[in-house]
Each structure stands twice: as structure tokens, then as C-alpha cells.
Design a protein around this motif. Structure first.
Motif, PDB file in Angstrom:
ATOM      1  N   MET A   1       0.990  -1.279   0.087  1.00 48.74           N
ATOM      2  CA  MET A   1      -0.155   0.077  -0.023  1.00 48.74           C
ATOM      3  C   MET A   1       1.039   1.289   0.162  1.00 48.74           C
ATOM      4  SD  MET A   1      -3.309  -0.548   0.262  1.00 48.74           S
ATOM      5  CE  MET A   1      -3.915   0.741   0.059  1.00 48.74           C
ATOM      6  N   GLY A   2       1.688   1.144   0.388  1.00 50.00           N
ATOM      7  CA  GLY A   2       2.677   2.628   0.756  1.00 50.00           C
ATOM      8  C   GLY A   2       3.510   2.496  -0.830  1.00 50.00           C
ATOM      9  N   TRP A   3       3.713   2.080  -0.528  1.00 48.46           N
ATOM     10  CA  TRP A   3       4.849   1.702  -1.985  1.00 48.46           C
ATOM     11  C   TRP A   3       3.780   2.571  -3.277  1.00 48.46           C
ATOM     12  CZ3 TRP A   3       3.491  -0.505  -6.782  1.00 48.46           C
ATOM     13  CH2 TRP A   3       4.658  -0.030  -7.775  1.00 48.46           C
ATOM     14  N   LEU A   4       2.575   2.374  -3.464  1.00 52.65           N
ATOM     15  CA  LEU A   4       1.362   2.550  -4.264  1.00 52.65           C
ATOM     16  C   LEU A   4       1.193   3.962  -4.521  1.00 52.65           C
ATOM     17  CD1 LEU A   4      -1.228  -0.019  -4.519  1.00 52.65           C
ATOM     18  CD2 LEU A   4       0.091   0.522  -6.364  1.00 52.65           C
ATOM     19  N   THR A   5       0.713   4.488  -2.874  1.00 51.49           N
ATOM     20  CA  THR A   5       1.112   6.064  -3.302  1.00 51.49           C
ATOM     21  C   THR A   5       2.202   6.272  -2.672  1.00 51.49           C
ATOM     22  OG1 THR A   5       1.416   5.416  -0.366  1.00 51.49           O
ATOM     23  CG2 THR A   5      -1.017   5.319  -0.670  1.00 51.49           C
ATOM     24  N   GLU A   6       3.475   5.962  -2.331  1.00 55.72           N
ATOM     25  CA  GLU A   6       4.572   6.772  -3.100  1.00 55.72           C
ATOM     26  C   GLU A   6       4.728   7.161  -4.346  1.00 55.72           C
ATOM     27  OE1 GLU A   6       7.903   4.390  -1.742  1.00 55.72           O
ATOM     28  OE2 GLU A   6       7.391   5.111   0.697  1.00 55.72           O
ATOM     29  N   GLN A   7       3.809   6.532  -5.274  1.00 54.43           N
ATOM     30  CA  GLN A   7       3.546   6.149  -6.301  1.00 54.43           C
ATOM     31  C   GLN A   7       2.479   7.385  -7.452  1.00 54.43           C
ATOM     32  OE1 GLN A   7       6.133   4.782  -7.875  1.00 54.43           O
ATOM     33  NE2 GLN A   7       6.573   4.162  -6.138  1.00 54.43           N
ATOM     34  N   GLY A   8       2.229   7.911  -6.268  1.00 50.37           N
ATOM     35  CA  GLY A   8       1.065   8.823  -6.597  1.00 50.37           C
ATOM     36  C   GLY A   8      -0.576   9.019  -6.815  1.00 50.37           C
ATOM     37  N   ILE A   9      -0.039   7.122  -6.465  1.00 54.51           N
ATOM     38  CA  ILE A   9      -1.924   6.145  -6.272  1.00 54.51           C
ATOM     39  C   ILE A   9      -2.461   6.529  -5.542  1.00 54.51           C
ATOM     40  CG2 ILE A   9      -3.003   3.767  -7.052  1.00 54.51           C
ATOM     41  CD1 ILE A   9       0.044   3.211  -8.679  1.00 54.51           C
ATOM     42  N   MET A  10      -3.801   6.332  -5.292  1.00 62.11           N
ATOM     43  CA  MET A  10      -4.670   6.802  -4.481  1.00 62.11           C
ATOM     44  C   MET A  10      -5.013   5.225  -4.067  1.00 62.11           C
ATOM     45  SD  MET A  10      -8.403   8.908  -3.998  1.00 62.11           S
ATOM     46  CE  MET A  10      -9.252   8.639  -2.687  1.00 62.11           C
ATOM     47  N   ALA A  11      -4.476   5.093  -2.702  1.00 61.65           N
ATOM     48  CA  ALA A  11      -4.917   3.250  -2.397  1.00 61.65           C
ATOM     49  C   ALA A  11      -5.265   3.566  -1.210  1.00 61.65           C
ATOM     50  CB  ALA A  11      -3.400   2.781  -2.498  1.00 61.65           C
ATOM     51  N   LYS A  12      -6.481   2.520  -1.107  1.00 62.05           N
ATOM     52  CA  LYS A  12      -7.140   1.766  -0.289  1.00 62.05           C
ATOM     53  C   LYS A  12      -7.633   0.758  -0.063  1.00 62.05           C
ATOM     54  CE  LYS A  12     -11.769   4.353   1.857  1.00 62.05           C
ATOM     55  NZ  LYS A  12     -12.922   4.922   0.889  1.00 62.05           N
ATOM     56  N   ARG A  13      -7.027   0.253   1.551  1.00 63.95           N
ATOM     57  CA  ARG A  13      -7.706  -1.424   2.190  1.00 63.95           C
ATOM     58  C   ARG A  13      -8.504  -1.844   2.709  1.00 63.95           C
ATOM     59  NH1 ARG A  13      -2.908  -3.318   4.623  1.00 63.95           N
ATOM     60  NH2 ARG A  13      -2.349  -4.016   2.735  1.00 63.95           N
ATOM     61  N   HIS A  14      -9.140  -2.584   2.187  1.00 64.31           N
ATOM     62  CA  HIS A  14     -10.727  -2.331   2.843  1.00 64.31           C
ATOM     63  C   HIS A  14     -10.448  -3.799   3.508  1.00 64.31           C
ATOM     64  CE1 HIS A  14     -13.519   0.422   0.996  1.00 64.31           C
ATOM     65  NE2 HIS A  14     -12.480   0.706  -0.302  1.00 64.31           N
ATOM     66  N   ARG A  15     -10.716  -4.079   4.807  1.00 64.07           N
ATOM     67  CA  ARG A  15     -11.065  -4.659   5.404  1.00 64.07           C
ATOM     68  C   ARG A  15     -12.236  -6.036   5.490  1.00 64.07           C
ATOM     69  NH1 ARG A  15      -5.965  -6.684   7.211  1.00 64.07           N
ATOM     70  NH2 ARG A  15      -4.420  -5.217   7.262  1.00 64.07           N
ATOM     71  N   LYS A  16     -13.255  -5.204   5.109  1.00 63.20           N
ATOM     72  CA  LYS A  16     -14.789  -5.386   5.364  1.00 63.20           C
ATOM     73  C   LYS A  16     -14.521  -6.707   5.169  1.00 63.20           C
ATOM     74  CE  LYS A  16     -17.246  -0.859   5.524  1.00 63.20           C
ATOM     75  NZ  LYS A  16     -17.640  -0.872   4.958  1.00 63.20           N
ATOM     76  N   ALA A  17     -16.239  -7.939   6.038  1.00 62.60           N
ATOM     77  CA  ALA A  17     -16.044  -8.884   5.362  1.00 62.60           C
ATOM     78  C   ALA A  17     -16.264  -9.431   3.706  1.00 62.60           C
ATOM     79  CB  ALA A  17     -17.299  -9.788   5.863  1.00 62.60           C
ATOM     80  N   SER A  90       5.832  -9.819  -7.245  1.00 64.13           N
ATOM     81  CA  SER A  90       7.108  -8.768  -6.908  1.00 64.13           C
ATOM     82  C   SER A  90       6.228  -7.171  -7.337  1.00 64.13           C
ATOM     83  CB  SER A  90       8.193  -8.553  -7.658  1.00 64.13           C
ATOM     84  OG  SER A  90       7.733  -8.512  -9.373  1.00 64.13           O
ATOM     85  N   PHE A  91       7.088  -5.960  -6.822  1.00 60.40           N
ATOM     86  CA  PHE A  91       6.250  -4.776  -7.345  1.00 60.40           C
ATOM     87  C   PHE A  91       6.011  -4.500  -9.152  1.00 60.40           C
ATOM     88  CE2 PHE A  91       8.258  -2.877  -3.144  1.00 60.40           C
ATOM     89  CZ  PHE A  91       6.912  -3.089  -2.831  1.00 60.40           C
ATOM     90  N   ALA A  92       7.556  -5.768  -9.442  1.00 58.62           N
ATOM     91  CA  ALA A  92       7.394  -5.360 -11.161  1.00 58.62           C
ATOM     92  C   ALA A  92       6.067  -5.831 -11.604  1.00 58.62           C
ATOM     93  CB  ALA A  92       8.836  -5.645 -11.592  1.00 58.62           C
TER      94      ALA A  92
END
Length: 116
Positions: A1-17, A90-92
Motif C-alpha cells: 500500500m505504501g509503495w502505491l501511494t508513493e507512486q502517486g496512486i490513491m490506494a485504499k485497503r478494505h478489511r470488511k467481510a 513483485s512490485f514489477a
């Protein structure tokens, strides 16, 4: 998630069922990574994913699972997803999946319009 936001990508994790319950809030063209393992596997998630694909053709969907035999960036699984990744990856591989999935999603939307 951190890597995605560092790339300027708005990222969100959902932990709901049921993380797919949040799809109506996503913007057109959003990139959606779905961890099938966290959802109980493809057998439990298949119907919800098919419904997602029917309702929101504009979402770019990448499925992720430890059970996949390998990464698939082809258009073979378009009814389910625009690309799939074997975990761990991988990130690649994530970058390649995102790029290929966007192209496959354009094909998916075009196919949908031709069937309307």
C-alpha cells in the motif's frame, strides 16, 4: 500500500467481510486489486466478482491469489478480471498487471458495448 501511494496512486485497503460492497464509491477507471484468498477463494467470491464485472465495467480488476499457477495478463479471463497475479508477487509484476489490465479493460468495455 505504501509503495502505491508513493507512486502517486490513491490506494485504499478494505478489511470488511465483503470489500466488494464498497464498489459504488469507486471512481470510474479505478484499479481494484482483489485478494481472493482473503475472500475465501474463487469458489466463494465468483458470484460477487461476476456481479461486479457486470455492474461496473469501468473498474480495472486484478485478481490475486496464492492458488494461481502464475500471472496472467491476457484477455482470457475477462468475465472475471482484467489480469491476475500469483501471490506473492513483485512490485514489477504489480506494475505490469496494472498496465495490461487497463488495456484489457478497454477491450472488456468494448465487448460489452457490442453486446448491448
Amino acid at each position: 500500500m505504501g509503495w502505491l501511494t508513493e507512486q502517486g496512486i490513491m490506494a485504499k485497503r478494505h478489511r470488511k467481510a465483503d470489500p466488494l460492497s464498497e464498489i459504488n464509491k469507486l471512481h470510474e477507471g479505478s484499479l481494484l486489486f482483489i485478494d481472493l484468498d482473503a475472500m475465501g477463494g474463487i469458489a466463494f467470491a465468483a458470484d460477487r466478482i461476476l456481479e461486479l464485472r457486470r455492474r461496473r465495467t469501468d473498474l480495472v480488476v486484478v485478481l490475486m491469489s496464492r492458488d494461481f499457477s502464475g500471472h496472467d495478463f491476457s484477455a482470457e479471463r475477462l468475465p472475471f478480471a482484467d489480469a491476475s497475479l500469483k501471490l506473492p508477487c513483485s512490485f514489477a509484476a504489480i506494475e505490469e498487471a496494472a498496465a495490461e489490465a487497463r488495456q484489457n479493460n478497454a477491450l472488456w468495455r468494448k465487448r460489452g458495448m457490442n453486446h448491448a
